[in-house]
Design a protein around this motif. Structure first.
Motif, PDB file in Angstrom:
ATOM      1  N   LEU A   1       0.721  -1.751   0.023  1.00  0.00           N
ATOM      2  CA  LEU A   1       0.344   0.240  -0.436  1.00  0.00           C
ATOM      3  C   LEU A   1       0.924   0.775  -0.026  1.00  0.00           C
ATOM      4  O   LEU A   1       0.901   1.928  -0.769  1.00  0.00           O
ATOM      5  CB  LEU A   1      -1.065  -0.098   1.317  1.00  0.00           C
ATOM      6  N   LEU A   2       2.045   1.630   0.704  1.00  0.00           N
ATOM      7  CA  LEU A   2       2.742   2.744   0.943  1.00  0.00           C
ATOM      8  C   LEU A   2       3.753   3.136  -0.434  1.00  0.00           C
ATOM      9  O   LEU A   2       3.628   3.339  -0.732  1.00  0.00           O
ATOM     10  CB  LEU A   2       3.788   1.990   1.790  1.00  0.00           C
ATOM     11  N   ILE A   3       3.914   1.285  -0.953  1.00  0.00           N
ATOM     12  CA  ILE A   3       5.343   1.534  -2.121  1.00  0.00           C
ATOM     13  C   ILE A   3       4.308   1.634  -3.787  1.00  0.00           C
ATOM     14  O   ILE A   3       4.852   2.724  -4.453  1.00  0.00           O
ATOM     15  CB  ILE A   3       6.270   1.064  -2.355  1.00  0.00           C
ATOM     16  N   LYS A   4       3.227   0.552  -3.875  1.00  0.00           N
ATOM     17  CA  LYS A   4       2.308   0.480  -5.126  1.00  0.00           C
ATOM     18  C   LYS A   4       1.058   1.553  -5.131  1.00  0.00           C
ATOM     19  O   LYS A   4       0.861   1.708  -5.935  1.00  0.00           O
ATOM     20  CB  LYS A   4       2.832  -0.773  -5.133  1.00  0.00           C
ATOM     21  N   ARG A   5       0.623   2.210  -3.887  1.00  0.00           N
ATOM     22  CA  ARG A   5       0.057   3.196  -4.193  1.00  0.00           C
ATOM     23  C   ARG A   5      -0.503   4.323  -3.751  1.00  0.00           C
ATOM     24  O   ARG A   5       0.067   5.484  -4.661  1.00  0.00           O
ATOM     25  CB  ARG A   5      -1.255   2.460  -2.852  1.00  0.00           C
ATOM     26  N   LEU A   6       0.480   4.434  -2.486  1.00  0.00           N
ATOM     27  CA  LEU A   6       0.725   5.956  -2.043  1.00  0.00           C
ATOM     28  C   LEU A   6       1.701   7.207  -2.600  1.00  0.00           C
ATOM     29  O   LEU A   6       1.214   7.887  -2.761  1.00  0.00           O
ATOM     30  CB  LEU A   6       0.750   6.028  -0.352  1.00  0.00           C
ATOM     31  N   LEU A   7       1.863   6.271  -2.239  1.00  0.00           N
ATOM     32  CA  LEU A   7       4.160   7.061  -2.633  1.00  0.00           C
ATOM     33  C   LEU A   7       3.625   7.091  -4.053  1.00  0.00           C
ATOM     34  O   LEU A   7       4.704   7.690  -4.795  1.00  0.00           O
ATOM     35  CB  LEU A   7       4.851   5.910  -2.788  1.00  0.00           C
ATOM     36  N   VAL A   8       3.243   6.488  -5.632  1.00  0.00           N
ATOM     37  CA  VAL A   8       3.826   6.930  -6.306  1.00  0.00           C
ATOM     38  C   VAL A   8       2.202   7.367  -7.316  1.00  0.00           C
ATOM     39  O   VAL A   8       2.281   8.050  -8.579  1.00  0.00           O
ATOM     40  CB  VAL A   8       3.493   5.595  -7.167  1.00  0.00           C
ATOM     41  N   ALA A   9       1.381   7.779  -6.345  1.00  0.00           N
ATOM     42  CA  ALA A   9       0.350   8.792  -6.879  1.00  0.00           C
ATOM     43  C   ALA A   9       0.334   9.655  -6.364  1.00  0.00           C
ATOM     44  O   ALA A   9       1.155  10.596  -6.229  1.00  0.00           O
ATOM     45  CB  ALA A   9      -0.368   8.025  -5.921  1.00  0.00           C
ATOM     46  N   GLY A  10      -0.024  10.672  -7.884  1.00  0.00           N
ATOM     47  CA  GLY A  10      -0.133  11.936  -7.694  1.00  0.00           C
ATOM     48  C   GLY A  10      -0.331  12.703  -7.220  1.00  0.00           C
ATOM     49  O   GLY A  10      -1.943  12.272  -6.096  1.00  0.00           O
ATOM     50  N   SER A  11      -0.519  14.173  -7.127  1.00  0.00           N
ATOM     51  CA  SER A  11      -1.485  14.812  -6.356  1.00  0.00           C
ATOM     52  C   SER A  11      -2.811  14.723  -6.200  1.00  0.00           C
ATOM     53  O   SER A  11      -3.925  14.781  -4.918  1.00  0.00           O
ATOM     54  CB  SER A  11      -0.534  15.871  -5.706  1.00  0.00           C
ATOM     55  N   ASN A  12      -3.589  14.863  -6.989  1.00  0.00           N
ATOM     56  CA  ASN A  12      -4.183  14.723  -7.430  1.00  0.00           C
ATOM     57  C   ASN A  12      -4.923  13.260  -8.057  1.00  0.00           C
ATOM     58  O   ASN A  12      -6.017  13.234  -8.706  1.00  0.00           O
ATOM     59  CB  ASN A  12      -4.886  15.595  -8.056  1.00  0.00           C
ATOM     60  N   GLU A  13      -3.898  12.142  -7.942  1.00  0.00           N
ATOM     61  CA  GLU A  13      -5.381  11.434  -7.991  1.00  0.00           C
ATOM     62  C   GLU A  13      -5.495  10.277  -7.392  1.00  0.00           C
ATOM     63  O   GLU A  13      -5.480  10.465  -5.989  1.00  0.00           O
ATOM     64  CB  GLU A  13      -4.117  10.482  -8.951  1.00  0.00           C
ATOM     65  N   LYS A  14      -6.793   9.098  -7.442  1.00  0.00           N
ATOM     66  CA  LYS A  14      -7.345   9.159  -6.835  1.00  0.00           C
ATOM     67  C   LYS A  14      -6.743   7.721  -6.805  1.00  0.00           C
ATOM     68  O   LYS A  14      -6.635   7.302  -7.624  1.00  0.00           O
ATOM     69  CB  LYS A  14      -9.504   8.561  -6.958  1.00  0.00           C
ATOM     70  N   VAL A  15      -6.701   7.303  -5.653  1.00  0.00           N
ATOM     71  CA  VAL A  15      -5.822   5.942  -4.791  1.00  0.00           C
ATOM     72  C   VAL A  15      -6.781   4.861  -4.406  1.00  0.00           C
ATOM     73  O   VAL A  15      -7.427   5.310  -3.718  1.00  0.00           O
ATOM     74  CB  VAL A  15      -5.036   6.045  -3.962  1.00  0.00           C
ATOM     75  N   SER A  16      -6.536   3.852  -4.996  1.00  0.00           N
ATOM     76  CA  SER A  16      -7.808   2.602  -4.913  1.00  0.00           C
ATOM     77  C   SER A  16      -6.863   2.101  -3.465  1.00  0.00           C
ATOM     78  O   SER A  16      -5.654   1.155  -3.983  1.00  0.00           O
ATOM     79  CB  SER A  16      -7.620   1.373  -6.066  1.00  0.00           C
ATOM     80  N   MET A  17      -7.483   1.913  -2.590  1.00  0.00           N
ATOM     81  CA  MET A  17      -7.347   0.893  -1.623  1.00  0.00           C
ATOM     82  C   MET A  17      -7.583  -0.075  -1.001  1.00  0.00           C
ATOM     83  O   MET A  17      -7.633  -1.357  -0.185  1.00  0.00           O
ATOM     84  CB  MET A  17      -7.281   1.589  -0.037  1.00  0.00           C
ATOM     85  N   SER A  18      -8.508  -0.644  -2.294  1.00  0.00           N
ATOM     86  CA  SER A  18      -8.628  -2.144  -2.709  1.00  0.00           C
ATOM     87  C   SER A  18      -7.306  -2.993  -2.313  1.00  0.00           C
ATOM     88  O   SER A  18      -6.664  -2.999  -3.660  1.00  0.00           O
ATOM     89  CB  SER A  18      -9.303  -2.731  -4.071  1.00  0.00           C
ATOM     90  N   MET A  19      -8.205  -4.802  -1.933  1.00  0.00           N
ATOM     91  CA  MET A  19      -6.870  -5.431  -2.320  1.00  0.00           C
ATOM     92  C   MET A  19      -7.290  -6.611  -2.930  1.00  0.00           C
ATOM     93  O   MET A  19      -6.652  -7.899  -3.298  1.00  0.00           O
ATOM     94  CB  MET A  19      -5.761  -6.284  -0.709  1.00  0.00           C
ATOM     95  N   ALA A  20      -8.026  -6.217  -3.915  1.00  0.00           N
ATOM     96  CA  ALA A  20      -9.156  -7.545  -4.647  1.00  0.00           C
ATOM     97  C   ALA A  20      -7.897  -8.068  -5.892  1.00  0.00           C
ATOM     98  O   ALA A  20      -7.521  -7.529  -6.625  1.00  0.00           O
ATOM     99  CB  ALA A  20      -9.914  -7.295  -5.380  1.00  0.00           C
ATOM    100  N   GLY A  21      -7.469  -9.850  -5.516  1.00  0.00           N
ATOM    101  CA  GLY A  21      -6.929 -10.022  -7.130  1.00  0.00           C
ATOM    102  C   GLY A  21      -5.580 -10.197  -6.151  1.00  0.00           C
ATOM    103  O   GLY A  21      -4.447 -10.374  -6.647  1.00  0.00           O
ATOM    104  N   LYS A  22      -4.725  -9.789  -5.554  1.00  0.00           N
ATOM    105  CA  LYS A  22      -3.779  -9.404  -4.849  1.00  0.00           C
ATOM    106  C   LYS A  22      -3.235 -11.113  -3.544  1.00  0.00           C
ATOM    107  O   LYS A  22      -3.997 -11.826  -2.861  1.00  0.00           O
ATOM    108  CB  LYS A  22      -3.471  -8.085  -3.307  1.00  0.00           C
ATOM    109  N   MET A  23      -2.184 -11.567  -4.329  1.00  0.00           N
ATOM    110  CA  MET A  23      -1.277 -12.486  -3.200  1.00  0.00           C
ATOM    111  C   MET A  23      -1.185 -12.211  -2.894  1.00  0.00           C
ATOM    112  O   MET A  23       0.159 -11.711  -2.976  1.00  0.00           O
ATOM    113  CB  MET A  23      -1.608 -13.659  -4.755  1.00  0.00           C
ATOM    114  N   ILE A  24      -0.699 -13.465  -1.399  1.00  0.00           N
ATOM    115  CA  ILE A  24       0.192 -12.489  -0.850  1.00  0.00           C
ATOM    116  C   ILE A  24       0.957 -14.047  -0.361  1.00  0.00           C
ATOM    117  O   ILE A  24       0.717 -15.119   0.215  1.00  0.00           O
ATOM    118  CB  ILE A  24      -0.041 -13.033   0.756  1.00  0.00           C
ATOM    119  N   ASP A  25       2.772 -14.051  -0.465  1.00  0.00           N
ATOM    120  CA  ASP A  25       3.317 -15.121  -0.046  1.00  0.00           C
ATOM    121  C   ASP A  25       4.535 -14.597   0.990  1.00  0.00           C
ATOM    122  O   ASP A  25       4.788 -14.489   1.497  1.00  0.00           O
ATOM    123  CB  ASP A  25       4.462 -15.036  -1.268  1.00  0.00           C
ATOM    124  N   SER A  26       3.271 -15.740   1.817  1.00  0.00           N
ATOM    125  CA  SER A  26       3.520 -15.503   3.273  1.00  0.00           C
ATOM    126  C   SER A  26       5.297 -15.806   4.129  1.00  0.00           C
ATOM    127  O   SER A  26       5.540 -15.965   4.012  1.00  0.00           O
ATOM    128  CB  SER A  26       2.585 -15.771   5.267  1.00  0.00           C
TER     129      SER A  26
END
Length: 250
Positions: free
Chosen positions: A188-213
């Motif tokens: 969420l930090l690197i792939k969503r918040l830090l790469v978004a533009g100042s006026n860009e709406k960021v999706s917080m959905s994790m649909a389809g995200k696979m987690i390799d614990s």
């Protein structure tokens, strides 16, 4: 007491009595933390280290970012203290902050920060006044996350709308909740918040995200071992290094 000093004090206080393994800025990892990271329920220190590493290694590349990664011990204080105003000195300065990450623990014992059995992640968008809750075990921490949202809203002086993410990836066992928190936090930090533009709406959905614990645990261990080797190198090269002290990076 300043936020970092308080976080470090509480982190060390809540640690087990096992041997020190790595001192990384404000976090002291122990051999018990390493054992937990290899295949058990993650400790406060494991998650605090991950946040410290993201702050030291990732966030400096984004100087305009106004993101706070609240340590588990401070989140615990926020949720359990009776007098919220009384812990203001332990909290960071939230002025101009856009997003806050909070690891949520289900411990309800004010005397034991490590007494819970489940971790989840709360991501608060201060600018949108919404708290997004990511729970890898259904709604197990629903009550705790709502409570934390309400208390943080009181600290910030704004109402926060609580939103449970129903599409959060689910853990396949009873021990990977903390790993899910760390992986989701970084994503969420690197792939969503830090790469978004100042006026860009960021999706917080994790649909389809696979987690390799399993892969996440191995990566965290590799990072720790790399830092430990560097700390050992620095210690051996320093004429002022004290014997019998853990490798240190500062």
């Amino acid at each position: 007491m300043r936020f970092r000093s308080m976080a470090r004090h509480l982190s060390e206080s809540f640690s087990s009595s096992s041997q020190p393994y790595l001192s990384y800025h404000d976090i002291l990892l122990t051999t018990e933390d390493i054992r937990a990271l290899k295949g058990d329920w993650l400790t406060d220190n494991n998650i605090a280290f991950w946040e410290e590493w993201l702050e030291r290694e990732v966030l400096p590349n984004y100087p305009k970012a106004r993101v706070v990664l609240l340590r588990p011990s401070i989140t615990f204080l926020l949720m359990q203290t009776i007098d919220i105003k009384g812990i203001s000195s332990a909290l960071p300065d939230f002025r101009n902050v856009t997003h806050i990450f909070l690891p949520i623990n289900d411990s309800r014992d004010r005397e034991r920060a490590d007494g819970g059995s489940h971790w989840s992640l709360l991501l608060v968008s201060v600018i949108d006044r919404v708290a997004f809750h990511y729970d890898s075990l259904g709604g197990a921490n629903f009550y705790e996350a709502q409570r934390c949202t309400d208390r943080l809203g009181r600290v910030l002086g704004i109402p926060l709308r609580f939103h449970q993410l129903e599409d959060c990836p689910q853990q396949p066992n009873s021990s990977d909740c903390g790993v899910f928190v760390c992986i989701l936090m970084r994503h969420l930090l690197i792939k969503r918040l830090l790469v978004a533009g100042s006026n860009e709406k960021v999706s917080m959905s994790m649909a389809g995200k696979m987690i390799d614990s399993h892969g996440g645990r191995k990566e965290m261990l590799r990072i720790i071992e790399s830092l430990r080797k560097e700390g050992e190198r620095r210690r051996s090269a320093s004429p002022y290094a004290k014997p019998n002290t853990p490798p240190r990076i500062e």
